[in-house]
Design an enzyme around this catalytic site. Structure first.
Site, PDB file in Angstrom:
ATOM      1  N   CYS A   1       0.660  -1.507   0.085  1.00 44.12           N
ATOM      2  CA  CYS A   1       0.268  -0.032  -0.098  1.00 44.12           C
ATOM      3  C   CYS A   1       0.798   1.296   0.258  1.00 44.12           C
ATOM      4  O   CYS A   1       2.418   0.963   0.508  1.00 44.12           O
ATOM      5  CB  CYS A   1      -1.157   0.152   1.644  1.00 44.12           C
ATOM      6  SG  CYS A   1      -1.882  -1.251   0.625  1.00 44.12           S
TER       7      CYS A   1
ATOM      8  N   TYR B   1      12.867  -4.937  -4.130  1.00 39.63           N
ATOM      9  CA  TYR B   1      11.622  -5.026  -4.879  1.00 39.63           C
ATOM     10  C   TYR B   1      10.173  -4.110  -5.061  1.00 39.63           C
ATOM     11  O   TYR B   1      10.213  -3.270  -5.604  1.00 39.63           O
ATOM     12  CB  TYR B   1      10.466  -6.405  -4.428  1.00 39.63           C
ATOM     13  CG  TYR B   1       9.729  -6.369  -5.254  1.00 39.63           C
ATOM     14  CD1 TYR B   1       9.664  -6.707  -6.567  1.00 39.63           C
ATOM     15  CD2 TYR B   1       8.484  -6.142  -4.672  1.00 39.63           C
ATOM     16  CE1 TYR B   1       8.570  -7.517  -7.746  1.00 39.63           C
ATOM     17  CE2 TYR B   1       7.401  -6.437  -5.262  1.00 39.63           C
ATOM     18  CZ  TYR B   1       7.128  -6.537  -7.332  1.00 39.63           C
ATOM     19  OH  TYR B   1       6.098  -6.581  -7.740  1.00 39.63           O
TER      20      TYR B   1
ATOM     21  N   GLY C   1       0.061  -0.122  -5.342  1.00 43.33           N
ATOM     22  CA  GLY C   1      -1.019  -1.266  -4.133  1.00 43.33           C
ATOM     23  C   GLY C   1      -2.244  -0.681  -6.277  1.00 43.33           C
ATOM     24  O   GLY C   1      -1.793   0.676  -6.465  1.00 43.33           O
TER      25      GLY C   1
ATOM     26  N   ASN D   1      -0.483   1.806   5.486  1.00 42.91           N
ATOM     27  CA  ASN D   1       0.685   0.835   5.132  1.00 42.91           C
ATOM     28  C   ASN D   1       0.802  -0.112   6.474  1.00 42.91           C
ATOM     29  O   ASN D   1       2.109   0.741   6.972  1.00 42.91           O
ATOM     30  CB  ASN D   1       1.494   1.664   3.941  1.00 42.91           C
ATOM     31  CG  ASN D   1       2.868   1.015   3.641  1.00 42.91           C
ATOM     32  OD1 ASN D   1       3.214   1.131   3.710  1.00 42.91           O
ATOM     33  ND2 ASN D   1       2.384  -0.519   3.304  1.00 42.91           N
ATOM     34  N   GLY D   2       1.125  -1.059   5.974  1.00 44.17           N
ATOM     35  CA  GLY D   2       1.438  -2.063   6.599  1.00 44.17           C
ATOM     36  C   GLY D   2       0.930  -3.255   7.345  1.00 44.17           C
ATOM     37  O   GLY D   2      -0.067  -3.528   6.626  1.00 44.17           O
TER      38      GLY D   2
END
Ligand code: AMP
Length: 468
Positions: A2, A242, A29, A102-103
């Site tokens: 995200c 990545y 995302g 995000n997480g």
């Protein structure tokens, strides 16, 4: 996974700035997107499924207001329903609280049951809503105070943008798992998952939000507060390998630079075993393998060549939830350049092997294009453990390196030889040689938080529910 973005402005509507910022974070995302904007009195939210352009129906959002937050979502487990699309909204002490996350939390279930026992009804299955409800229900006169007391109860990974009482608030969990940075423009302040989003909206980078820091921005400037410490910093190394965009800087290190260093180090490890003679060209798997392949070629002296062309209109392979779809996406996405590959001994560079599906297909593609040999070099170590902090590295039994030896993986993906970057090499490339500041739990199973609540059931379901 995200991406989150927020903007507070002294004088202009911010919905289009949020749109552009999120557009730059689209790689984080592709499942859904949303923006919430306030003028101090009212709040407006627009959300939709798919990429930014789809979610906003090919037009800029018409929301009015000087403060806004937004989110692009990649759910790591299940739950791609509309109710899970962020930002979330609840009424609270200052009228409302809106939050984007995000997480992945590690104790969301316990807190959720506690809140449900008190009569709270959840709208989604997301752990982000747990934080939202904690904040909305907290006592304290200032928003910052309510956020600090609420987040002191949660454990896990969270980079947040929150909007309440006309303020824009950014939070990074005490371990600093995922990135969050602060920017400034002529007329306001900006918070973003990655620096590439600051560039996209013309904001100047000020600094990374520190682990455990709560930053509040409004007409009075920016103020900083601290959450209680939770031990050592553990920034996610996979962001460098990545996930993040190569043009972003995270905690002072450029992502392209880090990948290039991984490639150089990988080459040294490869040459020590095999020497330079057995290969004609170094070919990247685009896009994430490119920087590492350039580093590998520079260090080894083996010429760099393009061997695979990516169709840029197909999303990241993992994004499609079903394994079957994933396989066809690889084929749609990458096509070999036969001229460059025919009769060549190829060193193929990819950033990671997760399930092994992509690599097997890629090797087939290279061989069908006439490559004489394929030696696969991976710029990260074998992924042996699932991630409980928001990176989609799967349940354990699906991780090929959790169930097979390197030689068995080599056989399964059909390559002539297979080399992984060592963990020491990786840590050196991200300038943390003693590994004190990075989370590398996907490579060694040493989780920096208590993850017992995140157990994966034998049928593959995760008790923790979806998160991002
Ligand atoms: P596979 O081994 O088939 O599962 O896929 C590995 C490929 O997916 C590599 O080329 C990576 O670039 C990419 N990849 C690695 N980690 C992730 C992730 N968490 N989400 C999506 N794609 C990923």
């Amino acid at each position: 996974m995200c991406g989150v973005f927020g903007f507070w402005s002294k004088k202009r509507p911010v919905a289009d700035v949020c749109y552009l910022g999120l557009f730059a974070l689209q790689h984080r995302g592709q499942e859904s997107a949303g923006i919430a904007v306030t003028d101090g009195m009212h709040i407006d939210v627009e959300k939709g499924a798919g990429l930014m352009a789809e979610a906003f129906k090919n037009r800029l959002p018409s929301l009015k207001g000087y403060c806004g937050i937004g989110h692009v979502r990649y759910s790591t487990f299940g739950g791609s329903s509309f109710s899970n699309i962020q930002p979330f909204l609840a009424s609270g002490a200052d009228g409302f609280v809106s939050l984007a996350h995000n997480g992945n939390l590690n104790n969301a279930l316990k807190i959720r049951s506690r809140l449900e026992e008190k009569g709270l009804v959840f709208q989604s299955t997301s752990d982000s809503e747990v934080m939202l409800n904690l904040i909305a229900g907290a006592s304290g006169s200032a928003a910052e105070e309510r956020i600090l007391s609420s987040l002191a109860q949660v454990e896990g990974a969270y980079s947040l943008v929150v909007m309440t009482g006309g303020k824009l608030i950014g939070v990074r969990d005490p371990h600093g798992f995922h990135p969050l940075c602060l920017g400034r423009s002529e007329d306001g302040y900006c918070l973003a998952s990655e620096t590439c989003a600051l560039d996209a909206v013309g904001a100047e980078f000020v600094r990374d939000v520190r682990p455990g820091e709560v930053l509040a921005a409004d007409g009075e400037g920016v103020r900083s507060y601290s959450l209680p410490s939770r031990g050592r910093r553990s920034s996610c190394v996979f962001e460098y390998i990545y996930f993040a965009r190569p043009d972003s800087d995270i905690d002072g290190l450029n992502v392209w630079e880090a990948r290039h260093a991984m490639g150089r180090r990988l080459a040294r490890e490869y040459l020590a075993k095999h020497g330079r003679e057995g290969a004609d060209i170094v070919v990247p798997v685009p896009d994430t393998g490119i920087a590492a392949a350039i580093g590998f070629a520079a260090e080894s002296g083996i010429p760099y060549a393009e061997g695979l062309i990516k169709n840029r209109y197909v999303g990241r392979t993992f994004i499609l939830p079903e394994q079957k779809t994933r396989k066809t996406t690889v084929e749609m996405k990458l096509n070999p350049i036969r001229e460059n590959l025919k009769d060549r001994r190829v060193v193929l560079i990819d950033d990671s092997i997760v399930r092994g599906t992509t690599s097997a297909r890629l090797i087939e593609l290279l061989r069908s294009a006439g490559a004489a040999e394929v030696h696969m070099c991976v710029s990260s170590p074998p992924i042996t453990h699932p991630c409980y902090y928001g990176i989609d590295t799967s349940i354990r039994k699906d991780l090929i390196a959790a169930v097979a030896s390197v030689d068995e993986i080599r056989r399964r993906i059909g390559t002539d030889s297979l080399h992984y970057l060592s963990l020491e090499g990786l840590l050196e490339a991200v300038r943390d040689p003693r590994g004190g500041n990075m989370c590398v739990s996907c490579f060694n199973g040493r989780y920096p938080t208590d993850v017992s609540e995140c157990v994966i059931e034998p049928d593959g379901s995760k008790t923790g529910g979806p998160s991002c």
